[in-house]
Design a protein around this motif. Structure first.
Motif, PDB file in Angstrom:
ATOM      1  N   GLY A  11      48.220  42.351  43.988  1.00  0.00           N
ATOM      2  CA  GLY A  11      48.033  41.800  42.659  1.00  0.00           C
ATOM      3  C   GLY A  11      49.267  41.097  42.137  1.00  0.00           C
ATOM      4  O   GLY A  11      50.367  41.254  42.653  1.00  0.00           O
ATOM      5  N   LEU A  12      49.061  40.328  41.070  1.00  0.00           N
ATOM      6  CA  LEU A  12      50.173  39.672  40.399  1.00  0.00           C
ATOM      7  C   LEU A  12      50.888  40.632  39.450  1.00  0.00           C
ATOM      8  O   LEU A  12      52.010  40.378  39.030  1.00  0.00           O
ATOM      9  CB  LEU A  12      49.679  38.444  39.627  1.00  0.00           C
ATOM     10  CG  LEU A  12      49.110  37.324  40.503  1.00  0.00           C
ATOM     11  CD1 LEU A  12      48.487  36.225  39.641  1.00  0.00           C
ATOM     12  CD2 LEU A  12      50.196  36.747  41.391  1.00  0.00           C
ATOM     13  N   ASP A  16      46.208  44.701  38.742  1.00  0.00           N
ATOM     14  CA  ASP A  16      45.124  43.851  39.218  1.00  0.00           C
ATOM     15  C   ASP A  16      45.181  43.718  40.740  1.00  0.00           C
ATOM     16  O   ASP A  16      46.138  44.151  41.374  1.00  0.00           O
ATOM     17  CB  ASP A  16      45.191  42.462  38.557  1.00  0.00           C
ATOM     18  CG  ASP A  16      46.410  41.659  38.979  1.00  0.00           C
ATOM     19  OD1 ASP A  16      46.464  41.232  40.145  1.00  0.00           O
ATOM     20  OD2 ASP A  16      47.321  41.455  38.150  1.00  0.00           O
ATOM     21  N   VAL A  17      44.137  43.131  41.293  1.00  0.00           N
ATOM     22  CA  VAL A  17      44.097  42.764  42.720  1.00  0.00           C
ATOM     23  C   VAL A  17      43.649  41.310  42.829  1.00  0.00           C
ATOM     24  O   VAL A  17      42.775  40.970  43.611  1.00  0.00           O
ATOM     25  CB  VAL A  17      43.180  43.705  43.543  1.00  0.00           C
ATOM     26  CG1 VAL A  17      43.814  45.067  43.728  1.00  0.00           C
ATOM     27  CG2 VAL A  17      41.802  43.828  42.926  1.00  0.00           C
ATOM     28  N   LEU A  18      44.292  40.447  42.059  1.00  0.00           N
ATOM     29  CA  LEU A  18      43.898  39.043  41.988  1.00  0.00           C
ATOM     30  C   LEU A  18      44.375  38.229  43.188  1.00  0.00           C
ATOM     31  O   LEU A  18      43.801  37.193  43.495  1.00  0.00           O
ATOM     32  CB  LEU A  18      44.435  38.406  40.694  1.00  0.00           C
ATOM     33  CG  LEU A  18      43.836  38.970  39.401  1.00  0.00           C
ATOM     34  CD1 LEU A  18      44.543  38.358  38.198  1.00  0.00           C
ATOM     35  CD2 LEU A  18      42.342  38.708  39.348  1.00  0.00           C
ATOM     36  N   VAL A  19      45.408  38.655  43.870  1.00  0.00           N
ATOM     37  CA  VAL A  19      45.928  37.903  45.018  1.00  0.00           C
ATOM     38  C   VAL A  19      45.093  38.198  46.265  1.00  0.00           C
ATOM     39  O   VAL A  19      44.710  37.295  46.997  1.00  0.00           O
ATOM     40  CB  VAL A  19      47.412  38.232  45.265  1.00  0.00           C
ATOM     41  CG1 VAL A  19      47.932  37.541  46.513  1.00  0.00           C
ATOM     42  CG2 VAL A  19      48.242  37.843  44.054  1.00  0.00           C
ATOM     43  N   ASN A  21      41.802  40.845  47.011  1.00  0.00           N
ATOM     44  CA  ASN A  21      40.925  41.924  46.567  1.00  0.00           C
ATOM     45  C   ASN A  21      40.956  43.065  47.584  1.00  0.00           C
ATOM     46  O   ASN A  21      41.433  42.898  48.698  1.00  0.00           O
ATOM     47  CB  ASN A  21      39.504  41.392  46.388  1.00  0.00           C
ATOM     48  CG  ASN A  21      38.705  42.211  45.393  1.00  0.00           C
ATOM     49  OD1 ASN A  21      39.138  43.262  44.934  1.00  0.00           O
ATOM     50  ND2 ASN A  21      37.533  41.717  45.062  1.00  0.00           N
ATOM     51  N   THR A  44      44.929  34.277  47.327  1.00  0.00           N
ATOM     52  CA  THR A  44      44.555  33.362  46.257  1.00  0.00           C
ATOM     53  C   THR A  44      45.733  32.533  45.778  1.00  0.00           C
ATOM     54  O   THR A  44      45.552  31.565  45.077  1.00  0.00           O
ATOM     55  CB  THR A  44      43.954  34.127  45.067  1.00  0.00           C
ATOM     56  OG1 THR A  44      44.919  35.067  44.602  1.00  0.00           O
ATOM     57  CG2 THR A  44      42.686  34.828  45.464  1.00  0.00           C
ATOM     58  N   THR A  45      46.954  32.910  46.144  1.00  0.00           N
ATOM     59  CA  THR A  45      48.121  32.113  45.800  1.00  0.00           C
ATOM     60  C   THR A  45      49.108  32.168  46.954  1.00  0.00           C
ATOM     61  O   THR A  45      49.242  33.188  47.595  1.00  0.00           O
ATOM     62  CB  THR A  45      48.798  32.608  44.501  1.00  0.00           C
ATOM     63  OG1 THR A  45      49.915  31.772  44.236  1.00  0.00           O
ATOM     64  CG2 THR A  45      49.259  34.039  44.619  1.00  0.00           C
TER      65      THR A  45
END
Length: 112
Positions: A11-12, A16-19, A21, A44-45
């Motif tokens: 995650g960022l 979270d786990v946005l980078v 999942n 994702t990034t």
């Protein structure tokens, strides 16, 4: 009950786990493929210098769950490594051209 499954996420932030999942790893007692198994997804990034927070989630045989977050983030670094110099021999900074030793192999390195 022993650990049955483990998930890893990036995650960022710590929350979270946005980078990346959650990726499931069916725990077999062996670590030959690493915790994320054969993950081949795309993050994702891939922005240089972005800190990623690693999160682990463990699940045991009776479905009890625990989760942990790394104390410090890892940093994305897409630059190629600067190679050092690998030398054979036991003398630091010296490279051997040949050796008489048949039962010994030594190595030293610098600038890594």
């Amino acid at each position: 009950s022993a650990i049955k499954e483990a998930d890893i996420g990036l995650g960022l932030t710590k929350f979270d786990v946005l980078v990346m999942n959650w990726v499931r790893h069916n725990y077999t007692g062996s670590h030959e493929h690493g915790i994320a198994g054969e993950y081949r997804g795309k993050l994702t990034t891939e922005e240089e210098g972005v800190p990623f927070w690693v999160k682990l989630r463990a699940i045991n045989g009776v479905d009890l769950r625990g989760m942990g977050v790394s104390d410090t983030p890892i940093i994305a670094d897409n630059t190629a490594p600067i190679p050092g110099e690998l030398l054979d021999g036991s003398l630091l900074g010296r490279d051997l051209n040949w050796t008489m030793e048949q039962n010994e192999v030594c190595a030293n390195w610098k600038d890594f």
